[in-house]
Design an enzyme around this catalytic site. Structure first.
Site, PDB file in Angstrom:
ATOM      1  N   GLY A  41       0.817  -1.208   0.000  1.00 22.78           N
ATOM      2  CA  GLY A  41       0.000   0.000   0.000  1.00 22.78           C
ATOM      3  C   GLY A  41       0.844   1.248   0.000  1.00 22.78           C
ATOM      4  N   GLU A  57      -0.328   0.993  -6.375  1.00 21.23           N
ATOM      5  CA  GLU A  57       0.566   0.591  -5.300  1.00 21.23           C
ATOM      6  C   GLU A  57       0.824  -0.922  -5.331  1.00 21.23           C
ATOM      7  OE1 GLU A  57       2.401   2.028  -3.113  1.00 21.23           O
ATOM      8  OE2 GLU A  57       1.787   4.114  -3.285  1.00 21.23           O
ATOM      9  N   GLU A 110      11.340  -6.812  -0.387  1.00 17.75           N
ATOM     10  CA  GLU A 110      10.992  -8.182  -0.770  1.00 17.75           C
ATOM     11  C   GLU A 110       9.479  -8.297  -0.855  1.00 17.75           C
ATOM     12  OE1 GLU A 110      12.645 -11.380   1.609  1.00 17.75           O
ATOM     13  OE2 GLU A 110      14.335 -10.108   2.208  1.00 17.75           O
TER      14      GLU A 110
END
Length: 224
Positions: A41, A57, A110
């Site tokens: 987000g 996002e 990651e």
């Protein structure tokens, strides 16, 4: 007195495959919570809608593009973000992970799928967001048939049973479930069989696209 409130979006993406439900998380590249896991987000840009923001996002941080995410809830605790007053509108959806290739970018160091039974510690109030999303998903499947995007094109009925028991997190009355699902008239039984284990071959089914999406649009409550 002028207010200083920022708006953000969060995307809870569940994955279902082979009787396992997981959630997509990112490891944050920057502070706050640098190196910690979080729901994908970020902040809403000046000239974009909430839907555009959450899709952007999600794509930027995980590489995933989803056509539709359902709005979950708005989180506005004044202390939920240590940087400033941030109100977040959370969304959720469920996909088949093998269909997508994930990769981390922008603010994500990651990106990884985690089983919902084996979650790491989460940043911000993301554990609260995730738990609410799980509860909403479990409630949703009692009034909207699911499975079209999550099962193979042709599948034994046992695969649909496994999908529901996994998402609900409990056992179901198999005979009653079969009766209720078949009464919805969204499955076509095929003249094809598959053998699983030592039992007798089971008939294959497929979703009837037209009836399935019509029923999803209308909405129906069927107690499981």
């Amino acid at each position: 007195m002028q207010q200083s409130i920022q708006l953000s979006v969060d995307a809870v993406v569940f994955g279902y495959e082979s009787g396992t439900i997981s959630v997509l998380l990112i490891k944050r590249k920057y502070d706050p919570f640098k190196g910690k896991w979080a729901i994908p987000g970020g902040f809403v840009l000046e000239n974009e809608s909430l839907e555009e923001a959450v899709e952007r996002e999600l794509k930027e941080e995980t590489g995933i593009e989803i056509d539709y995410l359902e709005q979950l809830y708005t989180f506005g605790n004044p202390k939920r973000d240590p940087r400033s007053r941030v109100v977040s509108v959370a969304y959720f959806g469920i996909i088949k992970p093998s269909v997508f290739k994930i990769f981390a970018s922008t603010d994500a160091e990651e990106v990884q799928w985690f089983k919902i039974t084996e979650l790491p510690s989460l940043s911000f109030d993301h554990e609260e967001i995730l738990q609410l999303a799980i509860a909403r998903l479990q409630g949703k499947i009692t009034y909207e048939p699911i499975g079209f995007e999550l099962l193979d094109t042709k599948f034994p009925f046992s695969d649909l049973e496994k999908l529901y028991t996994t998402l609900l997190g409990r056992t179901i009355d198999r005979r009653n479930f079969r009766k209720k699902i078949l009464s919805l008239n969204i499955l076509d039984e095929l003249d094809e069989k598959v053998s699983k284990g030592s039992g007798r071959p089971a008939n294959l089914f497929k979703f009837n696209y037209k009836r399935y999406f019509k029923l999803k649009q209308e909405g129906i409550i069927f107690e499981i």
